[in-house]
Structures are given as structure tokens and as C-alpha cells.
Design an enzyme around this catalytic site. Sequence first.
Site, PDB file in Angstrom:
ATOM      1  CD  GLU A 182      72.780  40.471  73.545  1.00  0.00           C
ATOM      2  OE1 GLU A 182      72.747  39.847  74.620  1.00  0.00           O
ATOM      3  OE2 GLU A 182      72.175  41.537  73.361  1.00  0.00           O
ATOM      4  CD  GLU A 257      68.605  42.729  71.852  1.00  0.00           C
ATOM      5  OE1 GLU A 257      68.950  43.185  72.977  1.00  0.00           O
ATOM      6  OE2 GLU A 257      68.430  41.514  71.644  1.00  0.00           O
TER       7      GLU A 257
END
Length: 604
Positions: A182, A257
Amino acid sequence: MNKLLTTICLVAMLTLNMFSQNTKHDFTLSKTEFLLDGKPYQIISGEIHPARVPVEYWKHRIQMAKAMGCNTIAAYIFWNYHEVERGVFDFQTGNRNIAQFASLVQEEGMFLILRPGPYVCAEWDFGGIPSYLLSVPDIKVRCMDPRYTEAAERYIKSLANQVTDLQVTKGGPILMVQIENEYGSYGNDRTYMKWLQQVWKECGIEVPFYTSDGATPYMLEAGSLPDAAIGLDPGSNAGDFEQATIVNPNVPSFCSELYPGWLTHWGEKWQRPDVGELVKDVKWLMDNKKSFNFYVIHGGTNFGYWAGANTAGPATYQPDVTSYDYDAPINEMGQATPKYEELRKVLAGYLPVGQKLTDVPAPMPVINFPEITLNATATVWANLPKAIQSPQPKPMEMFGQKGGFILYRTKLIGRKSGKLRITELHDYATIFVDGKYVGKLDRSKAENSIELPVSDTEFPQLDILVEGMGRINFAEYMIDRKGITERVSLMGMTLMNWEIFNLPFEEAYLNNLKFSSEKSARPGTFFKGEFELSTVGDTYIDVSHWEKGVVWVNGHNLGRYWNIGPQFQLYCPAPWLKKGKNEIVIFDLHQLQPKTVKGVKTMN
């Protein structure tokens, strides 16, 4: 008919044996999908973190994921969990043995997605980055600061030695390796991202790479790489995947995710996301043949001091609870939840005709034990290590301490009472004047000052006992040293000449504590008790009568507790218990009188 069934079973067994006996595979990226040996392959992954699960339970949790319908396991690897001291790595002992974890995944006929960081987030202390880097006053992380890259490269090379031969191209289970995590939510150093990828390649990683970011244009632009698959955190609709295609139409994207649960901070209610929305998302992903990863399928536990923290800004602090149950399909004890059963039913509906899911493994035995009182006591005050002299306070990282507690002591000269201010307190402090408890300060409540009473001694002694509660693991305020990070002032006067005591409360310290039946006169006390077991099993240690502290059972640190909730029980796995006599030690920051604990089968 019986002969035919026998033949089918033998073929199935041979296929599984071929997989487990180092069958090599080719895993590649087309523009729109993943290809396994040249054919489209849909990844259905469940995430499990080896560091959060006792090694004795790894196989059970992997089998649970498989029985729910997963064909792949994703695993974060926590750099700071494996570099046990600067330059010293442990990939062999206990639940640090990553090669063993990978082999268990492969034994179940599943693949593995490796998420090695060096930064991972994961609600883990400092996002997996080792705290020793914070001993460098001006260190910058997750960029091309040479102090950081030197350490990160050392980690990558050490981990690569463990996993290079475990790639599918060499007969192992590893399909893909993630680059960073991320990154588009944090920075925009594309040179750093490309450098990380190049280091992995030079270390022998030849399977595809991927990145993970939120499905927004700026995150994807800053966090992606030209030849790496795009992971979306989350990606559960056509719009999310379109964003990835716009950024890079030459690689496939997937939901890296998908959140069946969510994290919880101290002082909050347990997070319980709606299962209906989750089922809707899974059906969309399955119908559209999009690969995805449940984050997490089984969360486990932040044992010891490993729980991280979040922040919404420079003045806020949100420490994570010890449990990483996450409201996941497989709960903290490894049991199937109603959410698990619902997802298993959905995924079973997409199996080819004639195939069925493996049976759900039996749950591990659970036990309780009756209430006991911890009568033996020892105080931190009578068990202080040698003091370190310092003109002004410094955070624990400057003294080589990773976590736990730290004590700051000075004499008050000139100003001796009035408003005491700590700049910056990280994270929770109890304050004493001449051994008398004055009060507490809590960073999570933005408390940084307290009124000191008038003392009748000439030079009153000021003690500030600080607990570090987990380093921030996400976004721009990650540089989060523990203890007193700047200075202490009293009515505007900066206090000088400090004695500092490192108190990580590690095994050797605990073993040398001198317990007695005497009651403590001031907070900061260890309590010890014993309980007998005729059989062992998983249990939760109920500490709902206690205030704030840490629990050890047979020397194992179960993690933090705090009476603000929502967690009032700490998970204790059966491998840490024994038949016969067991010892429990509790350090409580506030408790003076012995209280009781008991073993229970469920968490409230």
C-alpha cells in the site's frame, strides 16, 4: 465399480503426491488474468500470519482455509519479528520458520503468496520495520534513505535465502511476491519501489511480483510498478478493477485484500462487519472469475508487545487490542464461525460438478480452570536495573530497547510543584512524587499534563513510568518512538539530569524477580499465582478484575490487557500449558491488591 473408484482415488493421490514432491509450475501474467502452466487460474486465497499463530497450529489453520474453499494462502512476513537483533536473523525457531510454513501449505496441495514487506502495515508494531532504525534521530523509512535501504537489503537477502527454492518454478508453493505494501497511501518514491523489485530479482526471485493499493488513481499511480500485477485493497466491483486497468492495461489485477472482518482499537466496540455485504462481494468476484484474498481468514494474536497502532492525525493515537481475531471466518482459537460456514457454502457452489470441499478439521480442545488469586507480589521499584544517566529524557529506542516499559527519574530543583508537562508522551504514564502515586497520562486521550502536589522534602523525587503501547503502523506518522520522546517541564522549567531504567520485562528479568507475600504500597506491581491442570487445551485467561498491564503464563507473554475494553480475556494456546502446575505472572500498572483470574472457553 469398486475397481473404478480405487483407480480414481489412486490417480487423485498421485496428483497430490506430485504436487507435494516438488512439481515445477509456470506462473505468469497475461494482460487480464493469471496463468498457471499456460491456463487461466483463479486465486482464492486466505491470509494467515505465521507470527500470530503458534507453530503447532499452522497445519490446522491451513487445513481450515482449504476446507472453506481456498486454494492459496497469503502470508505477511514481519521483518522485525525475524531480525531479532540488528543483523541477527531467526528463520528457524518456533513460528519463525517460514520454510516450514511454506512446506505445510504445499503438503495441503495449496499455493502461497508471499507478502514480505519490508513494510507490511498489518496492525503490527511499526508495520514490521525494526525499531532499532529509530535510534537514528533523522531516519526516513520507506524511501531511498541509505540508512534504511542498507537494513532493508540485508533483510531481503536473508529472507531470500529461505524462500528462493520455494518458488513454483523450482517445485515449491510460492506463486507471487508482493513489493512493499500500500505504498500509494504513504509516498511516491518510484525509485524506491523499483529498487526493491530489483533487489528481489538479484536475490533469485523469478515468479511474478505484485503491488497492493487502494483502488484510487493517485494511490495506484504512486504504488504500482510497470510489470507487476495490481492488487486492490479492496477490489470488489467493476469500478475498482477499471481503475487498475486505466493505470496499467498490460497486467492483471486482483482483490489482494477482501475484508471479512476489521481491526479493533482499545476503548472501541468489537468490529463486526456485515456478512451479507461480504457474501455479495465474494459472489461478484467468483462470477467474474476475479482472483482474491481474504484479509484475514484467520487473524491469530498479537502476543507480547507486537500489536501496532493507528492515528488520524498528529494529535491522535489508537492502539490496537491484543487479539487479532478480526471477526475473521476462523476465530482466534481456530474455530469455524457462522461467517466461515456461510462462505464455505458460497464457495462450494462454484466447484465443478463432482468435486467437493475437504472436511472441516475438528476444533482444538478447549478448557477452563477455576478462579485463583495471585497472592505473591514483587514491585518494579525493588527490581530496577542499573540506571542510565541522561541530561534529558530520550525514547527507549535510543537505549536499544524494543518495547515494554521504561522509567524516568529526576530530582526536582527550583520548581517543585505545579503543572507538569510531557512532550511528547508515547504512550501511557504513571507519575509519582517521593514514591506517592499522583496520577496517569494517556496519549490516546491526548493527555500530556498533570498537577504535581507540594512535597515536604527538599528535593522531591519525580518518577515517570511509561508504557509503550505499539508503534503506529500506517500512513505519514509512522516515526513513532516510545517513552518520553522530547522533554519534561514543570511550570515552564525544563527538567534536567535524569536516571533512566530500561524495563522490557524480558525472560531473564522475570526469572530474577523476588516474590513475597508483602503487599505493595505503590502501583507498579507483579503478581504471581499457580493453577493445576489435569489436561491441557486452549483457554482464555480472564483478567476482567484487573486494570492495565501484561500477562505471562509459563514465561510466555500473552500480551496487554486494559480495563477500558473491549478485550477482557487473553488467548492462551494449549502448547504453552502443561499438565500439573502452571505459573501465571501479571504486571499491573495500577493494582495494589491481589485479584483473581480464571480460564474460560470463550471471549466476551
